[in-house]
Design a protein around this motif. Structure first.
Motif, PDB file in Angstrom:
ATOM      1  N   LEU A  34      70.139  10.898 -46.172  1.00  0.00           N
ATOM      2  CA  LEU A  34      70.327  12.340 -46.067  1.00  0.00           C
ATOM      3  C   LEU A  34      71.689  12.700 -45.499  1.00  0.00           C
ATOM      4  O   LEU A  34      72.292  13.708 -45.871  1.00  0.00           O
ATOM      5  CB  LEU A  34      69.233  12.941 -45.179  1.00  0.00           C
ATOM      6  N   TYR A  35      72.171  11.857 -44.567  1.00  0.00           N
ATOM      7  CA  TYR A  35      73.424  12.147 -43.884  1.00  0.00           C
ATOM      8  C   TYR A  35      74.323  10.909 -43.896  1.00  0.00           C
ATOM      9  O   TYR A  35      74.535  10.274 -42.873  1.00  0.00           O
ATOM     10  CB  TYR A  35      73.160  12.598 -42.451  1.00  0.00           C
ATOM     11  N   PRO A  36      74.844  10.540 -45.049  1.00  0.00           N
ATOM     12  CA  PRO A  36      75.721   9.357 -45.123  1.00  0.00           C
ATOM     13  C   PRO A  36      76.968   9.561 -44.277  1.00  0.00           C
ATOM     14  O   PRO A  36      77.543  10.651 -44.238  1.00  0.00           O
ATOM     15  CB  PRO A  36      76.054   9.255 -46.615  1.00  0.00           C
ATOM     16  N   GLY A  60      79.749   7.412 -44.390  1.00  0.00           N
ATOM     17  CA  GLY A  60      80.954   6.812 -44.940  1.00  0.00           C
ATOM     18  C   GLY A  60      80.743   6.434 -46.382  1.00  0.00           C
ATOM     19  O   GLY A  60      79.631   6.497 -46.914  1.00  0.00           O
ATOM     20  N   ALA A  61      81.812   6.015 -47.041  1.00  0.00           N
ATOM     21  CA  ALA A  61      81.722   5.677 -48.466  1.00  0.00           C
ATOM     22  C   ALA A  61      80.753   4.540 -48.706  1.00  0.00           C
ATOM     23  O   ALA A  61      79.940   4.562 -49.625  1.00  0.00           O
ATOM     24  CB  ALA A  61      83.116   5.315 -48.986  1.00  0.00           C
ATOM     25  N   GLU A  62      80.800   3.520 -47.844  1.00  0.00           N
ATOM     26  CA  GLU A  62      79.918   2.369 -48.008  1.00  0.00           C
ATOM     27  C   GLU A  62      78.463   2.763 -47.832  1.00  0.00           C
ATOM     28  O   GLU A  62      77.588   2.364 -48.591  1.00  0.00           O
ATOM     29  CB  GLU A  62      80.293   1.283 -47.002  1.00  0.00           C
ATOM     30  N   CYS A  63      78.195   3.615 -46.837  1.00  0.00           N
ATOM     31  CA  CYS A  63      76.841   4.075 -46.577  1.00  0.00           C
ATOM     32  C   CYS A  63      76.324   4.926 -47.727  1.00  0.00           C
ATOM     33  O   CYS A  63      75.179   4.836 -48.121  1.00  0.00           O
ATOM     34  CB  CYS A  63      76.801   4.867 -45.274  1.00  0.00           C
ATOM     35  N   ALA A  64      77.188   5.759 -48.276  1.00  0.00           N
ATOM     36  CA  ALA A  64      76.774   6.638 -49.364  1.00  0.00           C
ATOM     37  C   ALA A  64      76.413   5.852 -50.614  1.00  0.00           C
ATOM     38  O   ALA A  64      75.500   6.217 -51.357  1.00  0.00           O
ATOM     39  CB  ALA A  64      77.896   7.632 -49.665  1.00  0.00           C
ATOM     40  N   LEU A  65      77.128   4.750 -50.860  1.00  0.00           N
ATOM     41  CA  LEU A  65      76.853   3.955 -52.049  1.00  0.00           C
ATOM     42  C   LEU A  65      75.590   3.115 -51.890  1.00  0.00           C
ATOM     43  O   LEU A  65      74.775   3.013 -52.797  1.00  0.00           O
ATOM     44  CB  LEU A  65      78.058   3.043 -52.340  1.00  0.00           C
ATOM     45  N   ASP A  66      75.409   2.506 -50.742  1.00  0.00           N
ATOM     46  CA  ASP A  66      74.256   1.642 -50.519  1.00  0.00           C
ATOM     47  C   ASP A  66      73.883   1.715 -49.036  1.00  0.00           C
ATOM     48  O   ASP A  66      74.370   0.940 -48.223  1.00  0.00           O
ATOM     49  CB  ASP A  66      74.585   0.195 -50.910  1.00  0.00           C
ATOM     50  N   PRO A  67      73.029   2.672 -48.660  1.00  0.00           N
ATOM     51  CA  PRO A  67      72.745   2.906 -47.241  1.00  0.00           C
ATOM     52  C   PRO A  67      71.914   1.813 -46.583  1.00  0.00           C
ATOM     53  O   PRO A  67      71.826   1.778 -45.357  1.00  0.00           O
ATOM     54  CB  PRO A  67      71.972   4.230 -47.267  1.00  0.00           C
ATOM     55  N   VAL A  68      71.303   0.919 -47.347  1.00  0.00           N
ATOM     56  CA  VAL A  68      70.414  -0.093 -46.774  1.00  0.00           C
ATOM     57  C   VAL A  68      71.102  -1.453 -46.761  1.00  0.00           C
ATOM     58  O   VAL A  68      71.534  -1.952 -47.798  1.00  0.00           O
ATOM     59  CB  VAL A  68      69.090  -0.179 -47.560  1.00  0.00           C
ATOM     60  N   SER A  69      71.205  -2.052 -45.589  1.00  0.00           N
ATOM     61  CA  SER A  69      71.849  -3.356 -45.460  1.00  0.00           C
ATOM     62  C   SER A  69      70.937  -4.452 -45.999  1.00  0.00           C
ATOM     63  O   SER A  69      69.720  -4.299 -46.048  1.00  0.00           O
ATOM     64  CB  SER A  69      72.180  -3.630 -43.992  1.00  0.00           C
ATOM     65  N   PRO A  70      71.490  -5.581 -46.409  1.00  0.00           N
ATOM     66  CA  PRO A  70      70.689  -6.668 -46.997  1.00  0.00           C
ATOM     67  C   PRO A  70      69.617  -7.218 -46.051  1.00  0.00           C
ATOM     68  O   PRO A  70      68.599  -7.739 -46.507  1.00  0.00           O
ATOM     69  CB  PRO A  70      71.741  -7.740 -47.321  1.00  0.00           C
ATOM     70  N   ASP A  71      69.834  -7.109 -44.735  1.00  0.00           N
ATOM     71  CA  ASP A  71      68.878  -7.673 -43.796  1.00  0.00           C
ATOM     72  C   ASP A  71      67.813  -6.672 -43.356  1.00  0.00           C
ATOM     73  O   ASP A  71      66.997  -6.969 -42.486  1.00  0.00           O
ATOM     74  CB  ASP A  71      69.605  -8.222 -42.568  1.00  0.00           C
ATOM     75  N   ASN A  72      67.813  -5.470 -43.946  1.00  0.00           N
ATOM     76  CA  ASN A  72      66.838  -4.452 -43.555  1.00  0.00           C
ATOM     77  C   ASN A  72      65.422  -4.934 -43.864  1.00  0.00           C
ATOM     78  O   ASN A  72      65.125  -5.363 -44.977  1.00  0.00           O
ATOM     79  CB  ASN A  72      67.120  -3.142 -44.287  1.00  0.00           C
ATOM     80  N   GLN A  73      64.541  -4.858 -42.868  1.00  0.00           N
ATOM     81  CA  GLN A  73      63.189  -5.394 -43.014  1.00  0.00           C
ATOM     82  C   GLN A  73      62.175  -4.371 -43.514  1.00  0.00           C
ATOM     83  O   GLN A  73      60.995  -4.703 -43.662  1.00  0.00           O
ATOM     84  CB  GLN A  73      62.712  -5.981 -41.687  1.00  0.00           C
ATOM     85  N   PHE A  74      62.586  -3.163 -43.746  1.00  0.00           N
ATOM     86  CA  PHE A  74      61.671  -2.177 -44.323  1.00  0.00           C
ATOM     87  C   PHE A  74      61.550  -2.397 -45.821  1.00  0.00           C
ATOM     88  O   PHE A  74      62.558  -2.474 -46.539  1.00  0.00           O
ATOM     89  CB  PHE A  74      62.150  -0.747 -44.049  1.00  0.00           C
ATOM     90  N   GLU A  75      60.336  -2.495 -46.273  1.00  0.00           N
ATOM     91  CA  GLU A  75      60.054  -2.705 -47.697  1.00  0.00           C
ATOM     92  C   GLU A  75      59.248  -1.513 -48.218  1.00  0.00           C
ATOM     93  O   GLU A  75      58.200  -1.173 -47.645  1.00  0.00           O
ATOM     94  CB  GLU A  75      59.260  -3.991 -47.894  1.00  0.00           C
ATOM     95  N   GLU A  76      59.748  -0.885 -49.271  1.00  0.00           N
ATOM     96  CA  GLU A  76      59.008   0.242 -49.830  1.00  0.00           C
ATOM     97  C   GLU A  76      57.720  -0.245 -50.484  1.00  0.00           C
ATOM     98  O   GLU A  76      57.711  -1.220 -51.235  1.00  0.00           O
ATOM     99  CB  GLU A  76      59.854   0.999 -50.855  1.00  0.00           C
TER     100      GLU A  76
END
Length: 226
Positions: A203-205, A207-223
């Motif tokens: 909702l509130y990116p 930076g450019a990197e966050c706007a393109l892909d806000p979820v880091s590879p190590d994020n443990q939340f799974e939809e």
């Protein structure tokens, strides 16, 4: 003018409803007499889930096992320490913290235990347990979707799901908490960062990197999807 303005009718109605006494509500659950035990001791699982502003449901891969300090005994129902794994009960025992630091274990500990006691089947058993928890989270959230209502602002909610496993590896839902406690180890690690990435950054990116892909590879939340 010092004259006080009279409350609006809507305010009076809301105040009257707040003061109205509601009849007590009781939830009766069948006791799980044959729980899955860790070296003879009972435990429950606190799993965390998030519902985002657009009603996506996420399950956090690391969950907490809250253990009892004394061996389980169905013949001794008067000793809460043997039956109720909540910290507020377990801290009353002089055995608290003897087996695990803070009477807490985590997902990787469960996998290790299963692999030790069920050689060659531990990973599959754990996968079955996790899938049951995720299915329960999805169904409980969507069972109240129509009555949850909407808001004029974007928000998210963290839920704490308490589960118990029986000796046949069936997962039972005990309760859902709207303001769940979380293990200190998880808070000190990456839970907060992972939560911000899925619930706030889209909702509130920032930076450019966050706007393109806000979820880091190590994020443990799974939809969770049906």
């Amino acid at each position: 003018s010092n004259e006080k303005q009279a409350p609006t009718p809507g305010f009076r109605e809301a105040k009257a409803k707040a003061k109205a006494k509601r009849p007590p509500a009781w939830l009766v659950q069948s006791y799980i007499l044959r729980p899955f035990l860790l070296d003879g001791r009972k435990f429950d699982i606190r799993a965390l889930a998030v519902v985002t502003h657009d009603f996506k449901v996420y399950f956090y891969k690391t969950w907490i096992m809250r253990t009892c300090s004394e061996p389980y005994s169905p013949d001794d129902l008067d000793n809460n320490v043997k039956h109720i794994s909540n910290h507020c009960v377990q801290t009353q025992s002089d055995q608290y913290g003897k087996f695990e630091d803070g009477n807490e274990l985590f997902t990787e500990d469960m996998l290790r235990y299963l692999e030790q006691h069920y050689p060659g089947a531990g990973a599959e058993l754990l996968e079955g347990i996790v899938q049951q928890m995720k299915d329960t989270v999805w169904h409980t959230v969507h069972s109240v979707k129509d009555s949850a209502g909407g808001t004029d602002f974007d928000s998210f909610q963290v839920f704490g799901y308490d589960f118990m496993i029986d000796e046949s590896m069936k997962v039972w839902l005990l309760e859902v908490n709207g303001s769940p406690a979380c293990a200190e180890r998880m808070l000190e690690a990456d839970f907060g960062r992972h939560l911000v990435e899925i619930a706030i950054d889209p909702l509130y990116p920032t930076g450019a990197e966050c706007a393109l892909d806000p979820v880091s590879p190590d994020n443990q939340f799974e939809e969770i999807k049906p």
